[in-house]
Design a protein around this motif. Structure first.
Motif, PDB file in Angstrom:
ATOM      1  N   GLU A   2      25.507 -16.139  19.438  1.00 27.96           N
ATOM      2  CA  GLU A   2      24.670 -15.009  19.042  1.00 27.96           C
ATOM      3  C   GLU A   2      24.382 -14.116  20.239  1.00 27.96           C
ATOM      4  O   GLU A   2      24.113 -14.582  21.335  1.00 27.96           O
ATOM      5  N   THR A   3      24.474 -12.816  20.037  1.00 27.16           N
ATOM      6  CA  THR A   3      24.138 -11.853  21.081  1.00 27.16           C
ATOM      7  C   THR A   3      22.956 -11.008  20.622  1.00 27.16           C
ATOM      8  O   THR A   3      22.667 -10.910  19.425  1.00 27.16           O
ATOM      9  N   SER A   4      22.295 -10.360  21.568  1.00 22.63           N
ATOM     10  CA  SER A   4      21.175  -9.486  21.222  1.00 22.63           C
ATOM     11  C   SER A   4      21.650  -8.319  20.370  1.00 22.63           C
ATOM     12  O   SER A   4      20.949  -7.880  19.446  1.00 22.63           O
ATOM     13  N   GLU A   5      22.840  -7.800  20.673  1.00 22.55           N
ATOM     14  CA  GLU A   5      23.374  -6.683  19.908  1.00 22.55           C
ATOM     15  C   GLU A   5      23.571  -7.072  18.442  1.00 22.55           C
ATOM     16  O   GLU A   5      23.219  -6.318  17.522  1.00 22.55           O
ATOM     17  N   HIS A   6      24.130  -8.261  18.218  1.00 21.67           N
ATOM     18  CA  HIS A   6      24.359  -8.707  16.846  1.00 21.67           C
ATOM     19  C   HIS A   6      23.043  -9.005  16.146  1.00 21.67           C
ATOM     20  O   HIS A   6      22.829  -8.622  14.993  1.00 21.67           O
ATOM     21  N   LEU A   7      22.145  -9.688  16.840  1.00 18.79           N
ATOM     22  CA  LEU A   7      20.871 -10.083  16.246  1.00 18.79           C
ATOM     23  C   LEU A   7      20.077  -8.871  15.776  1.00 18.79           C
ATOM     24  O   LEU A   7      19.622  -8.807  14.634  1.00 18.79           O
ATOM     25  N   PHE A   8      19.868  -7.892  16.654  1.00 15.40           N
ATOM     26  CA  PHE A   8      18.970  -6.784  16.369  1.00 15.40           C
ATOM     27  C   PHE A   8      19.622  -5.606  15.648  1.00 15.40           C
ATOM     28  O   PHE A   8      18.928  -4.784  15.064  1.00 15.40           O
ATOM     29  N   ARG A   9      20.979  -5.516  15.666  1.00 17.10           N
ATOM     30  CA  ARG A   9      21.586  -4.281  15.188  1.00 17.10           C
ATOM     31  C   ARG A   9      22.856  -4.477  14.380  1.00 17.10           C
ATOM     32  O   ARG A   9      22.978  -3.943  13.274  1.00 17.10           O
ATOM     33  N   ASP A  10      23.813  -5.241  14.899  1.00 19.08           N
ATOM     34  CA  ASP A  10      25.149  -5.239  14.321  1.00 19.08           C
ATOM     35  C   ASP A  10      25.337  -6.194  13.154  1.00 19.08           C
ATOM     36  O   ASP A  10      26.290  -6.038  12.378  1.00 19.08           O
ATOM     37  N   CYS A  11      24.460  -7.177  13.018  1.00 18.36           N
ATOM     38  CA  CYS A  11      24.528  -8.106  11.887  1.00 18.36           C
ATOM     39  C   CYS A  11      24.387  -7.323  10.581  1.00 18.36           C
ATOM     40  O   CYS A  11      23.642  -6.332  10.519  1.00 18.36           O
ATOM     41  N   GLY A  12      25.083  -7.765   9.541  1.00 19.30           N
ATOM     42  CA  GLY A  12      25.013  -7.063   8.269  1.00 19.30           C
ATOM     43  C   GLY A  12      23.602  -6.954   7.723  1.00 19.30           C
ATOM     44  O   GLY A  12      23.191  -5.904   7.199  1.00 19.30           O
ATOM     45  N   ARG A  54       4.113   7.576  15.318  1.00 22.38           N
ATOM     46  CA  ARG A  54       4.242   6.672  14.173  1.00 22.38           C
ATOM     47  C   ARG A  54       5.640   6.093  14.089  1.00 22.38           C
ATOM     48  O   ARG A  54       5.819   4.897  13.806  1.00 22.38           O
ATOM     49  N   GLU A  55       6.659   6.921  14.320  1.00 22.79           N
ATOM     50  CA  GLU A  55       8.029   6.457  14.179  1.00 22.79           C
ATOM     51  C   GLU A  55       8.415   5.482  15.293  1.00 22.79           C
ATOM     52  O   GLU A  55       9.180   4.542  15.058  1.00 22.79           O
ATOM     53  N   VAL A  56       7.901   5.688  16.500  1.00 23.21           N
ATOM     54  CA  VAL A  56       8.163   4.737  17.582  1.00 23.21           C
ATOM     55  C   VAL A  56       7.525   3.392  17.249  1.00 23.21           C
ATOM     56  O   VAL A  56       8.130   2.328  17.451  1.00 23.21           O
ATOM     57  N   ILE A  57       6.298   3.420  16.728  1.00 21.34           N
ATOM     58  CA  ILE A  57       5.628   2.171  16.334  1.00 21.34           C
ATOM     59  C   ILE A  57       6.432   1.467  15.245  1.00 21.34           C
ATOM     60  O   ILE A  57       6.632   0.248  15.287  1.00 21.34           O
ATOM     61  N   LEU A  58       6.902   2.223  14.250  1.00 24.50           N
ATOM     62  CA  LEU A  58       7.706   1.640  13.179  1.00 24.50           C
ATOM     63  C   LEU A  58       8.996   1.047  13.722  1.00 24.50           C
ATOM     64  O   LEU A  58       9.420  -0.042  13.308  1.00 24.50           O
ATOM     65  N   PHE A  59       9.631   1.738  14.661  1.00 25.16           N
ATOM     66  CA  PHE A  59      10.871   1.249  15.269  1.00 25.16           C
ATOM     67  C   PHE A  59      10.630  -0.091  15.973  1.00 25.16           C
ATOM     68  O   PHE A  59      11.374  -1.062  15.774  1.00 25.16           O
ATOM     69  N   ILE A  60       9.572  -0.155  16.783  1.00 26.84           N
ATOM     70  CA  ILE A  60       9.262  -1.387  17.521  1.00 26.84           C
ATOM     71  C   ILE A  60       8.857  -2.497  16.561  1.00 26.84           C
ATOM     72  O   ILE A  60       9.245  -3.664  16.732  1.00 26.84           O
ATOM     73  N   ALA A  61       8.090  -2.157  15.525  1.00 23.47           N
ATOM     74  CA  ALA A  61       7.681  -3.165  14.545  1.00 23.47           C
ATOM     75  C   ALA A  61       8.885  -3.744  13.815  1.00 23.47           C
ATOM     76  O   ALA A  61       8.940  -4.947  13.526  1.00 23.47           O
ATOM     77  N   THR A  62       9.880  -2.907  13.538  1.00 18.93           N
ATOM     78  CA  THR A  62      11.090  -3.387  12.867  1.00 18.93           C
ATOM     79  C   THR A  62      11.855  -4.355  13.762  1.00 18.93           C
ATOM     80  O   THR A  62      12.375  -5.377  13.290  1.00 18.93           O
ATOM     81  N   LEU A  63      11.933  -4.051  15.051  1.00 18.03           N
ATOM     82  CA  LEU A  63      12.550  -4.987  15.999  1.00 18.03           C
ATOM     83  C   LEU A  63      11.851  -6.337  15.960  1.00 18.03           C
ATOM     84  O   LEU A  63      12.493  -7.391  15.933  1.00 18.03           O
TER      85      LEU A  63
END
Length: 243
Positions: A2-12, A54-63
């Motif tokens: 598992e990589t960070s890229e796959h975990l947070f972004r590239d996984c389906g 608000r959008e930055v908070i939402l972005f970080i919360a999604t992570l």
């Protein structure tokens, strides 16, 4: 591996979470970009928009949601993998904290043919330990069943939110509603209803009261929704503070 890229972004699953969120982020064009650069670039971009904070908070919360749920799937409880798979396929699950339309949802029991009662709840609190909650319930057609607001004492905003949900659950039991769908804009509370190991000790007793009622319902759902979709309940709570 598992990589960070796959975990947070590239996984389906992760890519569907980003696409289904209010941010509507498509990740396909980012493959090959390091996750640290990808995160920094998005934060810079979002911070310059009209609703940047608000959008930055939402972005970080999604992570954070992706990390916490995927970590639980990987290391703590393999049953969560099946629960997430069932949600994606639209089939019922018995108990899960998962993602629906990019937002956390705690699901207990199995959906049934009985009528669904939908409730939106919010709370208000200040540093003098004055608090209030408000909620409104409706049936599947949108017809209002009941609304309630009450002024209370609470040690925190989280505790006030928890007291509001306990009030809803007790009301539903009295009315013999078996399929209850509750929406709150308190992400921490929705998460803690499913993850007992992360409980805030200030609401442990209230959560225990809520969990005691779980067996009564055929299906009980706790949804996280953004504040802008919870305006009516928010206004009820604010009004109650002035009673």
């Amino acid at each position: 591996m598992e990589t960070s890229e796959h975990l947070f972004r590239d996984c389906g699953l992760s890519s569907r979470i980003w696409a289904g969120s209010d941010l509507g982020i498509r990740v396909e064009g980012a493959w090959g970009v390091s996750i640290s650069d990808w995160i920094c670039n998005w934060i810079r971009f979002l911070s310059k928009r009209d609703e940047g904070t608000r959008e930055v908070i939402l972005f970080i919360a999604t992570l954070w949601v992706i990390w916490s749920v995927r970590n639980k799937i990987k290391y703590q409880d393999q049953r969560q993998h099946q629960a997430v798979k069932e949600i994606e396929e639209g089939t019922p699950q018995t108990e899960a904290l998962a993602i629906r339309n990019g937002r956390p949802v705690c699901i207990l029991g199995l959906p049934t043919s009985c009528a669904v009662v939908r409730v939106k709840v919010d709370a208000s609190w200040n540093s003098n330990y004055e608090a209030a909650f408000g909620w409104i319930a409706s049936d599947g057609t949108g017809r209002e069943l009941e609304r309630r607001q009450a002024r209370i004492r609470a040690e925190s905003a989280l505790q006030a939110e928890a007291l509001g949900i306990r009030d809803i659950v007790m009301w539903a039991q009295e009315r013999r509603f078996l399929h209850l769908d509750i929406s709150s804009d308190c992400l921490q509370l929705v998460t803690q209803l499913a993850e007992t190991e992360k409980e805030d000790h200030g609401i442990t007793g209230i959560l225990e009261d809520i969990r005691t009622s779980f067996s009564f319902f055929h299906c009980l759902v706790f949804n996280f929704i953004p504040r802008r979709f919870n305006g009516f309940a928010h206004n009820l709570a604010k009004q109650a503070m002035n009673l």
